[in-house]
Design an enzyme around this catalytic site. Structure first.
Site, PDB file in Angstrom:
ATOM      1  N   CYS A  55       0.815  -1.236   0.082  1.00 30.57           N
ATOM      2  CA  CYS A  55       0.043  -0.161   0.061  1.00 30.57           C
ATOM      3  C   CYS A  55       0.877   1.212   0.146  1.00 30.57           C
ATOM      4  O   CYS A  55       1.707   1.517  -1.022  1.00 30.57           O
ATOM      5  CB  CYS A  55      -1.047  -0.031   1.285  1.00 30.57           C
ATOM      6  SG  CYS A  55      -2.431   1.150   1.038  1.00 30.57           S
ATOM      7  N   HIS A  95      -3.452  -5.815   1.362  1.00 29.28           N
ATOM      8  CA  HIS A  95      -2.640  -6.041   2.704  1.00 29.28           C
ATOM      9  C   HIS A  95      -2.621  -7.316   3.130  1.00 29.28           C
ATOM     10  O   HIS A  95      -3.481  -7.807   3.841  1.00 29.28           O
ATOM     11  CB  HIS A  95      -3.408  -5.090   3.655  1.00 29.28           C
ATOM     12  CG  HIS A  95      -3.407  -3.533   3.698  1.00 29.28           C
ATOM     13  ND1 HIS A  95      -2.299  -3.041   4.304  1.00 29.28           N
ATOM     14  CD2 HIS A  95      -4.009  -2.790   2.804  1.00 29.28           C
ATOM     15  CE1 HIS A  95      -2.474  -1.704   4.018  1.00 29.28           C
ATOM     16  NE2 HIS A  95      -3.414  -1.567   2.925  1.00 29.28           N
ATOM     17  N   GLU A 133      -0.642  -8.716   5.128  1.00 33.40           N
ATOM     18  CA  GLU A 133      -0.501  -8.550   6.623  1.00 33.40           C
ATOM     19  C   GLU A 133      -1.720  -8.695   7.437  1.00 33.40           C
ATOM     20  O   GLU A 133      -1.859  -9.282   8.642  1.00 33.40           O
ATOM     21  CB  GLU A 133       0.411  -7.626   6.962  1.00 33.40           C
ATOM     22  CG  GLU A 133      -0.319  -6.113   7.429  1.00 33.40           C
ATOM     23  CD  GLU A 133      -0.389  -5.579   6.063  1.00 33.40           C
ATOM     24  OE1 GLU A 133      -0.452  -5.866   4.894  1.00 33.40           O
ATOM     25  OE2 GLU A 133      -0.758  -4.376   6.088  1.00 33.40           O
TER      26      GLU A 133
END
Lengths: 242, 83
Positions: free
Chosen positions: A91, A208, A210
């Site tokens: 991002c 994302h 994560e």
């Protein structure tokens, strides 16, 4: 075979807000160690992979990632990348990598002019990268995007070269795995969600991973394979040199 | 010297903000409008002993290329005036 953990570093800029999520994601793997790298430092502390996290570095002033790109730590990250080090930008981290010129193209305002926050389906377009080697070609990953400037653009000549060099790593697709205008959250050229450099050691993606590392939680676990790929790559390199 | 830098979306790259404004203008009765682009203006002052116009021009061009604009997605122009 080496059993030493794979050493990750997560850069912390003022305004980063996915640094703790990235740190946590890496720490859910048993064969890793992870530490933060402060934006004012220049020492990468011997890490083997650098994560540039999501957020709003330096308030997104001027352009997303434009100020972060000149921070002291980024000069070391650029040297690390130019020497073959593994760098993954997520991002705002992706925005910082294009600003730094480590990845081709640019990221502009979403065509809908809105901040998008939703699940997307990603198709793995190539597994010939240190970031997708644990995936299957064409595999679908369901993870989230949350951004306002994720609209990837690149000039036609560079785009043609990127296609020829297999640098398009992830595309937004529908649930059936097909490109579809409705599946693209931001208007990105040719539904591009993630790209790597020609040397394949630098990778940026808007979604994302994560936030998708734990089965049973809302985000699912589809992001794990990207981190696993980095771990596998570093461990394989250690075996070769051992 | 006073400097005004104009940064605009690169020609050929869709400007989502400009496109949205362009679509709204006909609603106000302004027809025949095209090519709306939204950019930004950056004003700054440069001083320096014996700074020549040519040297200022070179400095501003360098700061535009490296920071004030991203030449991959933006075009820039600037004006320099004695002040």
């Amino acid at each position: 075979m080496s059993s030493a953990p794979v050493r990750f570093g997560v850069v912390v800029f003022p305004g980063s807000n996915c640094d703790a999520d990235s740190y946590h994601a890496i720490s859910t793997f048993t064969d890793t160690s992870v530490q933060y790298l402060w934006h004012k430092d220049t020492d990468l502390k011997g890490v083997q992979a650098v994560i540039l996290p999501g957020g709003f570095s330096y308030g997104d002033y001027l352009r997303c990632g434009a100020i972060a790109r000149f921070s002291p730590i980024m000069q070391s990250v650029i040297d690390f990348a130019e020497n073959g080090g593994l760098v993954m930008g997520i991002c705002n981290g992706f925005q910082t990598l294009v600003e730094a010129g480590l990845l081709p193209g640019g990221l502009i305002r979403n065509t809908g002019l809105k901040f998008v926050c939703r699940y997307v389906n990603l198709r793995v377009e190539t597994i010939a990268t240190p970031f997708t080697s644990a995936c299957q070609t064409g595999e679908l990953l369901r993870i989230v995007v949350k951004h306002n400037e994720g609209n990837y653009t690149v000039d036609p000549e560079t785009f043609a070269r990127m296609q020829a060099d297999d640098q398009i790593v992830l595309r937004y697709v529908n649930a059936a795995g097909d490109q579809d205008e409705g599946a693209n959250p931001n208007g990105a050229l040719d539904d591009i969600a993630g790209v790597c450099n020609a040397a394949r050691n630098v990778f940026g993606m808007m979604p994302h991973p994560e936030n998708s590392v734990e089965a049973g939680l809302a985000g699912g676990a589809d992001g794990r394979k990207l981190f696993q790929s980095i771990i596998d790559t570093v461990l394989r390199a250690a075996e070769v040199t051992a | 010297m006073n400097v005004r830098v104009y940064v605009t979306p690169k020609k050929g790259i869709l400007d989502p903000q400009g496109a949205a404004v362009e679509r709204s203008l006909p609603n106000l009765g302004f027809t025949g409008v095209s090519g709306v682009q939204i950019g930004k203006i950056i004003d700054l002052t440069i001083t320096g002993d014996g700074l020549t116009a040519a040297a200022a021009h070179e400095q501003v061009d360098d700061m535009c290329r490296r920071l004030l604009a991203n030449p991959i997605i933006e075009d820039y122009t600037f004006e320099i005036s004695e002040g």
